[in-house]
Scaffold this active site. Structure first.
Site, PDB file in Angstrom:
ATOM      1  N   ALA A 152       0.856  -1.187   0.000  1.00  0.00           N
ATOM      2  CA  ALA A 152       0.000   0.000   0.000  1.00  0.00           C
ATOM      3  C   ALA A 152       0.887   1.230   0.000  1.00  0.00           C
ATOM      4  O   ALA A 152       1.986   1.200   0.542  1.00  0.00           O
ATOM      5  CB  ALA A 152      -0.900   0.015   1.240  1.00  0.00           C
ATOM      6  N   CYS A 153       0.446   2.297  -0.660  1.00  0.00           N
ATOM      7  CA  CYS A 153       1.199   3.552  -0.618  1.00  0.00           C
ATOM      8  C   CYS A 153       0.222   4.704  -0.440  1.00  0.00           C
ATOM      9  O   CYS A 153      -0.985   4.503  -0.487  1.00  0.00           O
ATOM     10  CB  CYS A 153       2.047   3.735  -1.863  1.00  0.00           C
ATOM     11  SG  CYS A 153       1.116   3.692  -3.406  1.00  0.00           S
ATOM     12  N   THR A 154       0.759   5.922  -0.249  1.00  0.00           N
ATOM     13  CA  THR A 154      -0.117   7.029   0.151  1.00  0.00           C
ATOM     14  C   THR A 154      -1.159   7.364  -0.905  1.00  0.00           C
ATOM     15  O   THR A 154      -2.324   7.530  -0.586  1.00  0.00           O
ATOM     16  CB  THR A 154       0.692   8.289   0.506  1.00  0.00           C
ATOM     17  OG1 THR A 154       1.729   8.411  -0.454  1.00  0.00           O
ATOM     18  CG2 THR A 154       1.276   8.174   1.889  1.00  0.00           C
ATOM     19  N   THR A 206       2.194   0.807  -4.911  1.00  0.00           N
ATOM     20  CA  THR A 206       1.496  -0.373  -4.406  1.00  0.00           C
ATOM     21  C   THR A 206       1.686  -1.550  -5.361  1.00  0.00           C
ATOM     22  O   THR A 206       1.997  -2.668  -4.949  1.00  0.00           O
ATOM     23  CB  THR A 206      -0.010  -0.059  -4.298  1.00  0.00           C
ATOM     24  OG1 THR A 206      -0.171   1.060  -3.450  1.00  0.00           O
ATOM     25  CG2 THR A 206      -0.783  -1.238  -3.748  1.00  0.00           C
TER      26      THR A 206
END
Lengths: 472, 147
Positions: free
Chosen positions: A8-10, A16
């Site tokens: 997951a990323c921001t 991701t």
């Protein structure tokens, strides 16, 4: 070897998926079985299941945002920023297999609220719509039930004197109860069809009351309204410049008319009959039948601790609440729901040698959760040792449910645990029922669980064997 | 379409990260994908400043999610060794720029971006982009990748 990963990323747009690809590639090269859950802006894809997690040897979390971690307790977990997982994939995959065991969030209260949120997010279909309605309805029932209970505290018949505080309290309570079914119907429809569903749903709910179809009628009206609005949205197409009147004119008018007429001409009578039948059944319920019902309710409340079965029993309980009269079913539901955390909390005190430090600490919080009727407080204990804990709490809750029915305790509000004991009739019996179930659960858990030292000794024996063979 | 020929730059001569972003944002603006260049660039730089979107292998993927984006897009440029403040200090030569509206309906284009991101990890995908001669062939490579 099986590796699981979560990425997951921001922004959830690129990293991701790059990390997921990298991890899959490296793991396959090394001959591991691999599954990667991606939590990007598309949503959660390839979600890890319970079975996946049980069979996993290591879990690699590559994330810059929060990831639900509860499910990984007891597994080797390595958490890294997503960018590292893209660059040093190989090294991290190796490290994951040597990572330390994830112990979970130490604070039971936080953990429990996280679980509740997760479960709410996972609900699907009709069950989700129904629970959405129930959750919006509960505050009205609590406010109404407590106002009426306060009026009764002044004197059982006191409200009949017009213009007195008791009369006003009763009237406040009745008003809140009057909104119960419309709100239930409205927010079932809201869950199905979004905002446009609200008006037809609430109107249908009021009609359900007028038709004497009660709680069941409200559920029927809510689902009817939700799907009618979906149909209107799908089939009525207006030219673009007129589209603005859809939500303010077309949907509310057509939706309410359709729902109302169907309620009057079709659904109202049969649902009212069922509703009356159910109420008659419940009021006439006594002796063995009542005890059996309480027993089953207890099993349901404890089995999945706040999951679908528990919520089904709970929704049934709230449905038996009628303004001003307490419900035996509701009383049994709440008592049985309080027992699992209470029983476990008691077990951590009575059988100290069978729980580790963290669990004994969690036991203290479990008292509070149990007294507040938050059955989910038992989940962390059950997750750590399901086959010993779940049967124990089911037995305790079943005993409590049956006893509460046997003593004919009633409750006039749907939630609150120890804080609403004043709304309980036959309080002594009620407290005995809860106490007995708590003790049953505690002793069953204590008997079934192995002492920690034994587990430790087993491990030491194995290690010793290993050491000896390696020294030779 | 997420990307078209006009969103591809074969040999962008900009020398710094900010210039590259500015130049690609301008392409998106000319294509009607971005309503406000400055606002979009700011969103992208804000993201860059959290940490570099250089992902190694000479690739950077600057991206911004802002209501200055009217329609989601993907832009591509080949550049000459631009420093992208990468943790590994290596310069980059391939840039994918992404724009997504703050509130967008449907997630088809997000799935496409996810596929591209996965492709970026493949050596042959990157080298074919480096070796392509025309915008058409680059467009084909990218479109093949997301099929």
């Amino acid at each position: 070897m099986k590796l699981l990963a979560v990425t997951a990323c921001t922004t959830g747009i690129a990293h991701t998926y790059m990390a997921a690809e990298a991890i899959e590639e490296v793991a396959k090269e090394k001959g591991y079985e691999v599954k990667v859950e991606t939590r990007g802006s598309v949503g959660v894809e390839n979600e890890l299941t319970k079975v996946d997690i049980e069979g996993a040897d290591a879990i690699l979390i590559a994330s810059d945002t929060s990831v639900p971690m509860e499910r990984f307790i007891g597994k080797k977990v390595l958490s890294v920023p997503v960018s590292e997982a893209i660059k040093d994939t190989e090294k991290l995959v190796d490290q994951a297999f040597n990572a330390s065991i994830y112990q979970g969030n130490k604070n039971l209260v936080d953990e429990v609220s996280e679980i509740k949120e997760q479960r709410a997010a996972q609900r699907k279909g009709a069950y989700k719509h129904l629970l959405n309605g129930v959750s919006f309805m509960i505050p009205f029932v609590v406010a109404g039930g407590i106002a009426i209970a306060l009026s009764f505290l002044i004197g059982y018949d006191a409200f009949q004197q017009e213009g007195t505080l008791a009369a006003y309290l009763k009237s406040i309570g009745d008003s809140a109860f009057g909104l119960m079914v419309p709100i239930l119907a409205g927010y079932i429809a809201y869950s199905i069809a979004d905002r446009p569903g609200l008006a037809p749903g609430m109107v249908g709910g009021v009609i359900a009351i007028a038709l004497n179809a009660g709680f069941l009628g409200g559920i029927a009206a809510g689902f009817l309204a939700g799907y009618v609005v979906l149909l209107i949205k799908k089939y009525i197409r207006l030219p673009k410049n007129l589209q603005g009147i859809m939500p303010v004119l077309i949907i509310p008018v057509l939706g309410s008319l359709a729902v109302g007429l169907i309620m009057y001409y079709v659904l109202g009578a049969p649902v009212a009959a069922i509703n009356t039948g159910m109420n008659n059944f419940l009021t006439s319920l006594s002796g063995t039948n009542a005890v059996i019902l309480g027993f089953i309710i207890g099993l349901m409340m404890a089995f999945d601790m706040g999951g679908p079965l528990n919520k089904a029993a709970y929704a049934f309980g709230t449905g038996t609440l009628v303004a001003g009269t307490g419900s035996m079913v509701m009383a049994a539901v709440m008592a049985a729901g309080m027992v699992p955390p209470l029983g476990l909390a008691l077990a951590t005190i009575l059988f100290k040698n069978k729980f580790n430090n963290a669990e004994r600490e969690a036991g203290k919080a479990a008292w509070v959760l149990g007294l507040g009727f938050i059955t989910e407080g038992a989940i962390p204990f059950a997750a750590a040792d399901p086959f010993r804990v779940i049967p124990s709490i089911m037995a305790g809750s079943a005993v409590t449910g049956a006893l509460s029915m046997l003593f004919k305790s009633t409750l006039s509000v749907p939630h609150g645990g120890i804080f609403v004991l004043f709304a309980v009739e036959n309080l002594i019996g009620y407290i005995i029922a809860i106490a007995v179930g708590t003790v049953v659960t505690a002793f069953l858990v204590g008997t079934l669980k192995k002492p920690l030292q034994e587990i430790e000794t087993e491990r030491n024996v194995k290690n010793e064997k290993y050491n000896r063979s390696s020294s030779i | 379409m997420l990307i078209n020929k006009n969103l591809i730059e074969m040999n962008l001569t900009s020398k710094t990260r900010d210039e590259v972003i500015q130049a690609l944002a301008k392409l998106a603006y000319q294509e009607g994908r971005v309503s406000d260049i400055e606002k979009y660039v700011q969103a992208v730089l804000k993201r860059e400043n959290e940490y570099s979107t250089s992902v190694g292998f000479g690739v950077a993927i600057p991206h911004g999610k802002t209501n200055a984006v009217k329609e989601p897009f993907l832009g591509f440029a080949r550049v000459k060794e631009v420093d992208w403040a990468a943790p590994d200090k290596n310069p980059i030569d391939l840039v994918f720029i992404i724009g997504v509206p703050e509130e967008q309906s449907g997630n088809e284009h997000l799935k496409i971006l996810a596929k591209i991101s996965r492709k970026l990890m493949k050596e042959d995908f990157r080298s074919s982009l480096r070796n392509a001669d025309t915008k058409e062939s680059i467009l084909n490579i990218i479109q093949d990748a997301v099929k």
